[in-house]
Design a protein around this motif. Structure first.
Motif, short mmCIF file in Angstrom:
data_model
loop_
_atom_site.label_atom_id
_atom_site.label_comp_id
_atom_site.label_asym_id
_atom_site.label_seq_id
_atom_site.Cartn_x
_atom_site.Cartn_y
_atom_site.Cartn_z
N TYR A 25 0.82 -1.21 0.00
CA TYR A 25 0.00 0.00 0.00
C TYR A 25 0.85 1.26 0.00
CZ TYR A 25 -3.76 3.27 0.75
OH TYR A 25 -4.64 4.32 0.60
N GLN A 26 2.00 1.22 0.65
CA GLN A 26 2.84 2.41 0.74
C GLN A 26 3.62 2.69 -0.55
OE1 GLN A 26 4.54 0.82 4.62
NE2 GLN A 26 4.60 3.01 5.02
N PHE A 27 3.73 1.70 -1.43
CA PHE A 27 4.58 1.83 -2.61
C PHE A 27 3.85 1.73 -3.96
CE2 PHE A 27 9.31 1.77 -2.03
CZ PHE A 27 9.32 2.04 -0.67
N LEU A 216 8.01 -8.63 13.77
CA LEU A 216 7.42 -8.01 14.96
C LEU A 216 7.96 -6.61 15.15
CD1 LEU A 216 7.94 -11.07 17.31
CD2 LEU A 216 5.85 -10.45 16.07
N ASP A 217 7.07 -5.67 15.49
CA ASP A 217 7.57 -4.36 15.84
C ASP A 217 8.14 -4.45 17.25
OD1 ASP A 217 4.67 -4.76 16.08
OD2 ASP A 217 4.69 -2.92 17.26
N ALA A 218 9.41 -4.18 17.36
CA ALA A 218 10.09 -4.45 18.61
C ALA A 218 10.85 -3.23 19.10
CB ALA A 218 11.05 -5.63 18.43
N VAL A 411 16.80 -2.26 5.30
CA VAL A 411 16.61 -0.84 5.55
C VAL A 411 15.17 -0.46 5.22
CG1 VAL A 411 17.28 1.50 4.88
CG2 VAL A 411 18.96 -0.36 4.81
N TRP A 412 14.50 0.23 6.13
CA TRP A 412 13.25 0.89 5.78
C TRP A 412 13.61 2.33 5.49
CZ3 TRP A 412 8.47 -1.06 4.85
CH2 TRP A 412 7.50 -0.10 4.51
N SER A 413 13.70 2.77 4.22
CA SER A 413 13.15 2.07 3.09
C SER A 413 13.96 2.44 1.86
CB SER A 413 11.68 2.52 2.94
OG SER A 413 11.05 1.86 1.89
N GLU A 419 3.64 7.32 4.34
CA GLU A 419 3.87 6.85 5.69
C GLU A 419 2.58 6.84 6.53
OE1 GLU A 419 6.22 5.22 7.26
OE2 GLU A 419 5.30 5.50 9.21
N TRP A 420 1.62 6.01 6.18
CA TRP A 420 0.40 5.80 6.97
C TRP A 420 -0.20 7.12 7.46
CZ3 TRP A 420 -0.74 1.17 5.46
CH2 TRP A 420 0.26 0.22 5.29
N ASN A 421 -0.40 7.24 8.77
CA ASN A 421 -1.07 8.44 9.30
C ASN A 421 -0.32 9.73 8.98
OD1 ASN A 421 -1.59 6.07 11.38
ND2 ASN A 421 -3.38 7.41 11.35
N ARG A 427 10.01 11.38 5.44
CA ARG A 427 10.73 10.69 4.37
C ARG A 427 11.70 9.66 4.94
NH1 ARG A 427 10.69 13.22 -0.55
NH2 ARG A 427 9.49 15.16 -0.67
N PHE A 428 11.44 8.39 4.67
CA PHE A 428 12.27 7.31 5.20
C PHE A 428 13.26 6.76 4.17
CE2 PHE A 428 9.24 6.88 8.73
CZ PHE A 428 10.02 6.33 9.75
N GLY A 429 13.30 7.32 2.96
CA GLY A 429 14.03 6.66 1.88
C GLY A 429 15.53 6.88 1.85
C1 PNW Z 1 6.72 0.21 10.62
N1 PNW Z 1 7.61 2.00 16.75
O1 PNW Z 1 5.84 0.66 11.62
C2 PNW Z 1 5.90 -0.33 9.46
O2 PNW Z 1 6.12 -1.73 9.28
C3 PNW Z 1 6.14 0.36 8.16
O3 PNW Z 1 5.09 0.11 7.26
C4 PNW Z 1 6.34 1.84 8.42
O4 PNW Z 1 6.36 2.59 7.28
C5 PNW Z 1 7.64 1.98 9.19
O5 PNW Z 1 7.63 1.21 10.38
C6 PNW Z 1 8.00 3.40 9.56
O6 PNW Z 1 7.08 3.92 10.48
C7 PNW Z 1 6.35 0.99 12.88
O7 PNW Z 1 6.92 2.80 17.43
C8 PNW Z 1 5.72 2.00 13.60
O8 PNW Z 1 8.69 1.53 17.22
C9 PNW Z 1 6.13 2.32 14.89
C10 PNW Z 1 7.19 1.64 15.46
C11 PNW Z 1 7.84 0.64 14.76
C12 PNW Z 1 7.41 0.32 13.47
#
Ligand code: PNW
Length: 464
Positions: A25-27, A216-218, A411-413, A419-421, A427-429
C-alpha cells in the motif's frame, strides 16, 4: 555502546543478507488497476481527519509501473534482497474465492525482474491492507473466519511464487495492527494464524525449501532505574509487545504477565493449538527502530485515565531520564535514535528463546519535509548515515561478540513513500522522491554510503 567509524559488509558473517524493505500500500499506487479489489486502507484514508496531510496512497510512489527502474536502484547499491508485500486484494479482489490472474501476473513480473538482476525476493503476506470485503463480512481480524481466508490466500501465494520465493513473512507487526487498528482505532482495522505456516510445511516446504517468519515491531524497553520493580516493568513491556507473539510460538502459551493481567481477554490456547503453535517459525523477523525507558506504574495511573491496551502492562514508558533524552530524535515523534538498543534487543531474543535465527526486517529513520528544508539538505542526509553506521556496528557486535544468530538486515526504506497516518510528510528513503515532479527518484548521500559499505569485504574497510 559500540561505534565504529568504518562499518562494512566485511564486519558481518559470510552469507549475511542486506536489503531494503517496503509494503504494497505504501509503494504500489495503481489502486484501481489490474483488477485490484478495495482494501481497508483505501476506505480508511477517505475518512475525514485520519491522515495528517489528507493524502492517500492511490498513487504512492507508483512502484506498480516503475518496479524495473526501482530494481536498478537496488542493484546499483549492491543489495542482495528486496522485501515487499503482496496486496491481498490484488490476488483476491474480494478477499477469497477465485484468484485474479492479473494480480498473480503482476507479482510474477516483479519477482522475475528482481531475480534477473540477482536480487532475491523476501515477501510479506500481510502488511495491513486487508480486503475491505472481509472487513464488511465479518469484521476482519476480529473473527476467526479470517484464519481460513488467510490460509487460502497464503496457500495460493506459496503455490504461485514459492518456486522462486524462499523467505516469507506471514504478518508485519501484528502487535501494531491489532492495537492501532482494533483497539485505539487510529489505523485501519489482532490475532495470529499458525495455519499458514503449517500449510506451507505440509504442501510446499519439502519441494520449495523456503523459510517462514513473522515481522514483529520491537521497541527495546530499558528499565529506567536498577530497582527490581522497574526491571520487572520493562520485562512486562517486552511481554506485551514481543512475548505476546513469540511466547505462544516458542512455549505454546502466553507470557505469565499477560495471563495475570489480562486473563479475561486472552484467547484460550487449547492443547491442540499449543501443539500447532510450537515451532511454527523458521526465523524471527524484527522491525526495530527505537528504545524507551520504562518504569513501573505503581499507581496504575494510566489504567485510570486511558483504559487502553497499552495500560494493561502497568508500565510507563518515556524517552526521558533525569531530563536527558534517550537519543536524538528523527522526524517522527516516536523515533529516538538509540543504537545500543538493537544490540540489547537481539540479545533479549537470543536469551529468552534459545537464539533462534533472526532477521532485522526493518530499521531506518525519517527526515522531515517542512517548508524550510532545502532539497540540498535532504539529499545530504548525514544523520541517516550515522544512524545506519551506529546501528550496524552494534548489530555486528551482537553477532560477533555475543553470538546472536542474526542473518540479515533490511533498511526501511528504499524510497521515500506514503507513511500511513503521516501521509507524505516524512521521508524514510535512501532515495528521495520528488512528489511534485513525476515522482523522480534522486539518491541521498546514504544511498551512496550503502553502496560503498556493501562493496567492501572484511579488511578492506577504509574510512567511509
Ligand atoms: C513500521 N515504533 O511501523 C511499518 O512496518 C512500516 O510500514 C512503516 O512505514 C515503518 O515502520 C515506519 O514507520 C512501525 O513505534 C511503527 O517503534 C512504529 C514503530 C515501529 C514500526
Amino acid at each position: 555502546f559500540v561505534r565504529s567509524e568504518s562499518i562494512s559488509r566485511g564486519d558481518f558473517p559470510d552469507g549475511f543478507i542486506f536489503g531494503t524493505a517496503s509494503s504494497a500500500y505504501q509503494f504500489e499506487g495503481a489502486v484501481n488497476e489490474g483488477n485490484r479489489g478495495v482494501s481497508i486502507w483505501d476506505t480508511f484514508t477517505r475518512l475525514p481527519g485520519r491522515i495528517l496531510d489528507f493524502s492517500n496512497a492511490d498513487m504512492a510512489v507508483d512502484q506498480y509501473h516503475r518496479f524495473k527502474n526501482d530494481i536498478e536502484l537496488m542493484k546499483d547499491m549492491g543489495m542482495d534482497f528486496y522485501r515487499f508485500s503482496i496486496s491481498w486484494s490484488r490476488i483476491f479482489p474480494n478477499g477469497t474465492g477465485e484468484p485474479s490472474a492479473e494480480g498473480i501476473n503482476y507479482y510474477n513480473s516483479l519477482i522475475d525482474a528482481l531475480l534477473e538482476k540477482g536480487i532475491q525476493p523476501f515477501v510479506t503476506l500481510y502488511h495491513w491492507d486487508l480486503p475491505q470485503m472481509l472487513e464488511d463480512q465479518y469484521e476482519g481480524w476480529l473473527s476467526t473466519q479470517v484464519i481460513k481466508d488467510f490460509e487460502h490466500y497464503a496457500y495460493l501465494c506459496f503455490k504461485s511464487f514459492g518456486d522462486r520465493v524462499k523467505y516469507w513473512v506471514t504478518f508485519n507487526e501484528p502487535h501494531n495492527f491489532a492495537l492501532h487498528g482494533y483497539d485505539l482505532g487510529i489505523q485501519a482495522p489482532g490475532r495470529c494464524s499458525i495455519l499458514a505456516y503449517r500449510t506451507y510445511q505440509q504442501h510446499f516446504k519439502e519441494r520449495q525449501g523456503g523459510q517462514i517468519g513473522m515481522a514483529l515491531d520491537a521497541i527495546w524497553y530499558e528499565p529506567i532505574t536498577d530497582l527490581d520493580e522497574d526491571k520487572d516493568a520493562a520485562g512486562r513491556a517486552m511481554d506485551f509487545s514481543v512475548g505476546w507473539f513469540l511466547d505462544p510460538i516458542f512455549f505454546g502459551k502466553y507470557p505469565l504477565s499477560m495471563e495475570q493481567l489480562v486473563a479475561e481477554r486472552l484467547p484460550e490456547i487449547t492443547d491442540a493449538t499449543s501443539k500447532m503453535l510450537v515451532g511454527s517459525l523458521d526465523f524471527v523477523g524484527i522491525n526495530h527502530y527505537t528504545s524507551l525507558y520504562t518504569r513501573n506504574d505503581r499507581t496504575r495511573i494510566r489504567k485510570l485515565v486511558l483504559q487502553d491496551a497499552s495500560s494493561d502492562a502497568a508500565v510507563i514508558t518515556t524517552p526521558y531520564r533525569k531530563g536527558a533524552v534517550i537519543g536524538e530524535r528523527a522526524a517522527s515523534r516516536w523515533l529516538h535514535i538509540v543504537p545500543w538498543g538493537i544490540r540489547k534487543m537481539v540479545n533479549y531474543v537470543k536469551n529468552k528463546y534459545g537464539n533462534p535465527p533472526m532477521i532485522i526486517t526493518e530499521n531506518g529513520m525519517d527526515d522531515s519535509n517542512g517548508p524550510f528544508i532545502t532539497l540540498e539538505k535532504t539529499l545530504q542526509d548525514d544523520k541517516r548515515i550515522r544512524f545506519h553506521r551506529d546501528y550496524l556496528s552494534n548489530l555486528s557486535a551482537a553477532i560477533r561478540e555475543d553470538n546472536c544468530d542474526v542473518r540479515g538486515y533490511f533498511v526501511w526504506s528504499l524510497l521515500d513513500n506514503w507513511e500511513w497516518n503521516m501521509g507524505y510528510t516524512v521521508r524514510f528513503g535512501l532515495y528521495y522522491v520528488d512528489f511534485n515532479n513525476n515522482l523522480t527518484r534522486i539518491p541521498k548521500a546514504s544511498a551512496q554510503w550503502f553502496k560503498n559499505m556493501l562493496r567492501l569485504k572484511r579488511d578492506m574497510s577504509s574510512d567511509i
